[in-house]
Scaffold this active site. Structure first.
Site, mmCIF file in Angstrom:
data_model
loop_
_atom_site.group_PDB
_atom_site.id
_atom_site.type_symbol
_atom_site.label_atom_id
_atom_site.label_comp_id
_atom_site.label_asym_id
_atom_site.label_seq_id
_atom_site.Cartn_x
_atom_site.Cartn_y
_atom_site.Cartn_z
ATOM 1 C CG ASP A 230 21.380 15.988 -17.495
ATOM 2 O OD1 ASP A 230 21.935 15.487 -16.382
ATOM 3 O OD2 ASP A 230 21.042 15.251 -18.423
ATOM 4 C CE1 TYR B 238 32.166 8.957 -18.729
ATOM 5 C CE2 TYR B 238 32.200 8.781 -21.198
ATOM 6 C CZ TYR B 238 31.568 9.244 -19.943
ATOM 7 O OH TYR B 238 30.734 10.381 -19.926
ATOM 8 C CG ASP C 272 24.559 12.878 -14.939
ATOM 9 O OD1 ASP C 272 23.734 13.522 -14.706
ATOM 10 O OD2 ASP C 272 24.803 12.210 -16.137
ATOM 11 C CG ASP D 50 -0.293 -0.257 2.478
ATOM 12 O OD1 ASP D 50 1.048 -0.297 2.415
ATOM 13 O OD2 ASP D 50 -1.075 -0.003 3.426
ATOM 14 N NE ARG E 273 27.857 12.286 -17.991
ATOM 15 C CZ ARG E 273 27.980 10.830 -17.506
ATOM 16 N NH1 ARG E 273 28.801 10.260 -17.956
ATOM 17 N NH2 ARG E 273 27.306 10.676 -16.259
ATOM 18 C CG HIS F 133 19.833 14.611 -23.453
ATOM 19 N ND1 HIS F 133 19.199 15.136 -22.640
ATOM 20 C CD2 HIS F 133 20.956 13.922 -22.880
ATOM 21 C CE1 HIS F 133 19.627 15.216 -21.418
ATOM 22 N NE2 HIS F 133 20.941 14.643 -21.583
ATOM 23 C CG HIS G 44 22.823 5.551 -17.666
ATOM 24 N ND1 HIS G 44 21.940 5.179 -18.669
ATOM 25 C CD2 HIS G 44 23.293 6.630 -17.876
ATOM 26 C CE1 HIS G 44 21.941 6.093 -19.397
ATOM 27 N NE2 HIS G 44 22.541 6.980 -19.137
ATOM 28 C CD GLU H 117 24.885 14.251 -21.412
ATOM 29 O OE1 GLU H 117 25.332 13.219 -20.701
ATOM 30 O OE2 GLU H 117 23.516 14.726 -21.692
ATOM 31 C CD GLU I 294 24.592 16.111 -18.393
ATOM 32 O OE1 GLU I 294 24.780 15.413 -17.334
ATOM 33 O OE2 GLU I 294 23.687 15.907 -19.081
ATOM 34 C CG HIS J 258 17.365 11.354 -21.818
ATOM 35 N ND1 HIS J 258 17.784 10.158 -21.687
ATOM 36 C CD2 HIS J 258 18.320 12.108 -21.315
ATOM 37 C CE1 HIS J 258 19.048 9.958 -21.157
ATOM 38 N NE2 HIS J 258 19.464 11.271 -20.772
ATOM 39 C CG HIS K 285 28.207 9.445 -23.724
ATOM 40 N ND1 HIS K 285 28.077 10.864 -23.961
ATOM 41 C CD2 HIS K 285 28.964 9.201 -22.709
ATOM 42 C CE1 HIS K 285 28.856 11.328 -23.125
ATOM 43 N NE2 HIS K 285 29.510 10.491 -22.163
HETATM 44 N N1 GLY Z 1 21.631 11.954 -16.449
HETATM 45 C C1 GLY Z 1 21.482 11.419 -17.732
HETATM 46 C C2 GLY Z 1 22.198 11.765 -18.886
HETATM 47 O O1 GLY Z 1 23.021 12.769 -18.437
HETATM 48 O O2 GLY Z 1 21.632 11.919 -20.056
HETATM 49 MN MN MN Z 2 22.124 14.570 -19.777
HETATM 50 MN MN MN Z 3 23.316 13.901 -16.840
#
Ligand code: GLY
Ligand code: MN
Ligand code: MN
Length: 444
Positions: free
Chosen positions: A271, A388, A260, A39, A406, A354, A243, A384, A408, A361, A350
């Site tokens: 983000d 790595y 992140d 619940d 990274r 985005h 991730h 971003e 961003e 996203h 990557h």
């Molecule tokens: N936090 C997810 C990305 O940077 O796309």
């Molecule tokens: Mn992002």
């Molecule tokens: Mn991010």
């Protein structure tokens, strides 16, 4: 609290209705309540499309837009007031509140929807809905259509076209208004403060979750209901897991930590990623990789402006990172060939960003007619890049292994180029080291 003003929701509904074909109807359900266990419910988050058109924060509601309807174009089905339930679970707008506070022209109890909605659909040629994203709602919609079909012999006219709403609505969502940018700036400001706090708290011997707690503290203190996505706090080799979500390892002296994380304000995401040394001082290898990522990000910013296409920023990061990796001896060969063969993807796998908005996203097409989309004023995106170096990469000298960086930031396209929303967090090696050194002095 900074939020989207009521008038803007009305403007959005009108803009959508102006784009709908004549004699049509749009129907959108609120997000369902998600059960966590037995619940216990997950914190409620409204569906982004529903929120975009209404600002109505409750579950068990359905928006119906009927351009040209004499008794009002915006109909909202929602829960009735209920003193007993409100005592336990909190206030409800009810039908009166839906009209008074949320601008509905007409409102009905959600429990009456089966009786009322077929009558609203009847005689309309086209139904716009988010087909496929909510199978249970799709079934309900077909039930309502079948009610009309079953009365065809009495002269009822069922619609004969079903149109995905996404295309119209998601294109609207891609262009941020002044009010949206204001809310996104606020989300960015709070998230920037959270990253600063985590930087200041960073010490060997703490855990990744210790820094996550610092982030959460600033998010909530700033008025954010929740993070925009699961925070990534990745120290040492974990920084090479894109991730990573476990956030439970120890912060070790000599390692980097990559965070992140961003909060959500009035359903708009921020983000941010920053990477810094746990002990406040970059090693020479960490610094070299960090400055390369930073240079690639700077190169990307220069490619974000009206009339540049979506992929130019990404291409700029690939160019700078590949050339830099060759210079550092991590890749060997001709830069153009290494780009053509995608050799850089061992380290940078990557894309550079985005769309960003109500969804982290965010919605919106990246290509139009087979070509990369051209940037326009009001589009919001992340920048971003990252490098790595897998801890298991036997091709590179040991000193490089396990370094993940990274950086961003969030930007909005402006007439001149772009506005960086997240510039409040230190980013150069010198700035980060100075901020962390000052925090240590204060603590000791
Ligand atoms: N936090 C997810 C990305 O940077 O796309
Ligand atoms: Mn992002
Ligand atoms: Mn991010």
């Amino acid at each position: 609290m900074i939020h989207i003003p009521k008038a803007e929701y009305s403007r959005r509904r009108k803009a959508l209705m102006a784009q709908m074909e004549p004699n049509s109807i749009a129907i959108l359900p609120a997000a369902a309540v998600a059960i966590r266990n037995r619940d216990v419910e997950h914190v409620y988050r409204q569906d982004s499309d529903f929120q975009y058109l209404s600002g109505f924060p409750e579950p068990q509601a359905v928006i119906v837009l009927i351009p040209g309807r004499e008794h009002g174009e915006y109909v909202l089905f929602c829960r009735e007031r209920n003193p007993e339930r409100e005592l336990w679970d909190g206030l409800r707008a009810g039908q009166e509140g839906a009209i008074r506070d949320y601008g509905a022209d007409d409102a009905f109890p959600i429990t009456d929807i089966d009786d009322i909605l077929p009558g609203l659909i009847e005689g309309r040629d086209r139904v716009y809905s988010a087909m496929g994203s909510n199978p249970e709602f799709d079934r309900h919609l077909m039930d309502w259509i079948n009610v009309i079909r079953s009365k065809a012999h009495l002269g009822a006219q069922p619609p004969n076209e079903f149109v995905a709403l996404d295309h119209l609505l998601h294109d609207m969502r891609l262009y941020k208004s002044a009010a949206e940018v204001k809310v996104m700036r606020e989300a960015a400001r709070i998230s920037a403060q959270a990253h600063i706090r985590a930087m200041q708290a960073s010490r060997p011997g703490l855990h990744e979750f210790s820094l996550e707690a610092e982030l959460d503290y600033e998010f909530r203190k700033g008025g954010a209901k929740m993070p925009a996505y699961g925070s990534i706090v990745a120290a040492g080799r974990n920084s090479c897991i894109l991730h990573y979500q476990q956030n439970d390892a120890v912060l070790k002296d000599g390692d980097l930590v990559l965070i992140d994380a961003g909060c959500e304000i009035d359903c708009y995401a921020s983000d941010i990623t920053r990477t810094w040394p746990v002990n406040g001082k970059f090693s020479p290898e960490q610094k070299a990789i960090y400055e390369l990522v930073l240079a690639s990000q700077e190169a990307a910013f220069a490619q974000i402006a009206p009339n540049k296409h979506w992929n130019q920023a990404h291409e700029a990061t690939v160019q700078v990172i590949t050339a830099g990796l060759v210079q550092l001896g991590l890749l060997e060969g001709d830069v153009d060939q290494l780009i053509a063969s995608e050799a850089y993807k061992t380290f940078y796998m990557h894309r550079a960003g985005h769309w960003l908005g109500m969804d982290v996203h965010d919605v919106g097409e990246y290509r139009v007619g087979g070509e990369w989309r051209v940037l326009e004023v009001g589009m919001a995106l992340t920048v971003e890049p990252g490098i790595y170096i897998s801890p298991d990469n036997q091709q590179v000298a040991k000193k490089w292994r396990g370094i993940g960086v990274r950086i961003e930031d969030d930007v909005v396209v402006t007439k001149q180029g772009c506005e960086i929303l997240t510039g409040g967090v230190p980013k150069s090696v010198a700035e980060i080291e100075a901020l962390m050194a000052a925090a240590r002095t204060q603590a000791s």
